[in-house]
Design an enzyme around this catalytic site. Structure first.
Site, short mmCIF file in Angstrom:
data_model
loop_
_atom_site.label_atom_id
_atom_site.label_comp_id
_atom_site.label_asym_id
_atom_site.label_seq_id
_atom_site.Cartn_x
_atom_site.Cartn_y
_atom_site.Cartn_z
N ASP A 187 9.85 -7.02 -3.88
CA ASP A 187 8.62 -7.40 -3.18
C ASP A 187 8.33 -8.87 -3.47
O ASP A 187 8.57 -9.34 -4.58
CB ASP A 187 7.45 -6.53 -3.68
CG ASP A 187 6.28 -6.49 -2.71
OD1 ASP A 187 6.00 -5.41 -2.17
OD2 ASP A 187 5.66 -7.55 -2.47
N PHE B 148 0.82 -1.22 0.00
CA PHE B 148 0.00 0.00 0.00
C PHE B 148 0.86 1.28 0.00
O PHE B 148 0.88 2.03 -0.99
CB PHE B 148 -0.96 -0.05 1.19
CG PHE B 148 -1.64 1.26 1.49
CD1 PHE B 148 -2.34 1.93 0.51
CD2 PHE B 148 -1.56 1.81 2.76
CE1 PHE B 148 -2.96 3.15 0.78
CE2 PHE B 148 -2.16 3.02 3.04
CZ PHE B 148 -2.86 3.70 2.05
N TYR C 61 5.20 -6.75 16.86
CA TYR C 61 5.33 -5.84 15.72
C TYR C 61 6.02 -4.54 16.15
O TYR C 61 7.03 -4.13 15.57
CB TYR C 61 3.94 -5.55 15.15
CG TYR C 61 3.90 -4.58 14.01
CD1 TYR C 61 4.41 -4.92 12.76
CD2 TYR C 61 3.33 -3.32 14.16
CE1 TYR C 61 4.37 -4.04 11.70
CE2 TYR C 61 3.28 -2.43 13.10
CZ TYR C 61 3.79 -2.79 11.87
OH TYR C 61 3.74 -1.91 10.83
#
Ligand code: UDP
Length: 307
Positions: free
Chosen positions: A34, A14, A145
């Site tokens: 990616d 994104f 995270y």
């Protein structure tokens, strides 16, 4: 930024795809790394102008080859989304640590002068209870995270001291915009509103977030990459707090939807991630660049619904 060669890890994601789009349009040579784990969000005309490599950022040798002659590495590849991260804490940490190791190695071997790293406002944990958080506050990561992101921030600071590689850690505050998938609350609510289903607000909906429009975040990212020296941490925040209840109401009215709002318990695995308030200060960003995000949530949602 113009005429530079840049690598974007996570460039099909994104935020990465928006960054790729802007940098291509500004006349830079863009190399994307990616795995396409979550698909390819790069618009076709932009994809045709980048050099794309389906490579895992943890693959040190491949990443090193691709970073030859590069001016900036934007390291944006990550596992994210509360539900996915909560189910995969080990892989989340591994991706962060191995990804950063390989980016740092590639930068060192190729003498890449700068790394721009996507950190997170999640690092602040429960600290935004009374005021917007600034970068000086002692952070309080509570999840794998946030912990992984904080680890990498500290690592980048040492890399600058020890090797002179400059870097930025950008703490993004709830970025939203076109092409985001429904792991995040705004596309989720929009999808629910457009299909006439109830909007699933977790808990009271009084929890707040600082929703920052992606184009503003990209403007800030590029200005910082151009202007800031050494190692620095920056919030990328809109400085405006909105409750999730308000968000749901605004989405229903902006889309003329007949949907209702349904208050339900958040899934158990979200408990550690759920903070009561989160909003950031953009003062440091504005001092460094003369710019701060300006799109209000209402304006951002209007752009999204008119797209
Ligand atoms: N949220 C919600 N309903 C949903 C999904 C999310 O009420 O279906 C809330 C969630 O509890 C959190 C906020 O929206 O307070 C933002 O969630 P998101 O996962 O987008 O990002 P977070 O800030 O948790 O990283």
């Amino acid at each position: 930024m113009e005429g530079k060669k840049v690598v974007i890890t996570g460039g099909a994601g994104f935020i990465g795809s928006h960054l790729a789009e802007r940098l291509v349009n500004q006349g830079n040579e863009v190399v994307i790394i990616d795995t396409l784990l979550r698909g390819n969000k790069i618009p076709k005309p932009i994809f045709d102008k980048v050099s794309f490599h389906k490579v895992d950022v943890a693959d040190r040798d491949e990443v090193t080859k691709l970073c030859k002659g590069v001016d900036v590495i934007f390291h944006f590849a990550a596992i994210l989304g509360v539900d996915i991260v909560a189910d995969n804490p080990i892989e989340t940490m591994e991706t962060e640590v191995n990804g950063m190791q390989s980016v740092a190695y590639a930068a060192s071997v190729n003498r890449v002068p700068k790394i721009v790293y996507a950190s997170t406002s999640g690092i602040y944990g429960h600290l935004a209870l009374e005021k917007s958080v600034d970068e000086e506050i002692l952070v309080d990561p509570r999840t794998s995270y946030a912990m992984a992101k904080r680890y990498n921030e500290i690592y980048l600071a040492s890399l600058f001291e020890e090797k002179g590689i400059e870097s930025l850690a950008l703490r993004f505050f709830n970025i939203y915009g076109p092409r985001q998938d429904n792991r995040m609350v705004i596309p989720r609510f929009m999808e629910q509103a457009l299909s006439g289903k109830p909007l699933t607000v977790y808990g009271s909906g009084q929890q707040t977030r600082d929703f920052t429009y992606v184009d503003d975040a990209i403007t800030a990212t590029i200005l910082l990459a151009e202007k800031v020296r050494g190692f620095e941490i920056f919030n990328i925040a809109n400085e405006r707090e909105a409750s999730i209840q308000q968000l749901a109401e605004t989405i229903i009215s902006s889309s003329n939807s007949n949907s209702t709002i349904q208050h339900i318990d958040a899934p158990k695995k979200r408990y550690d991630y759920e903070v009561g308030r989160r909003f950031g200060s953009s003062e440091k960003l504005e001092k460094a660049t003369g710019y701060k995000p300006k799109t209000s949530l209402k304006e951002g949602l209007e752009i999204l619904f008119n797209n």
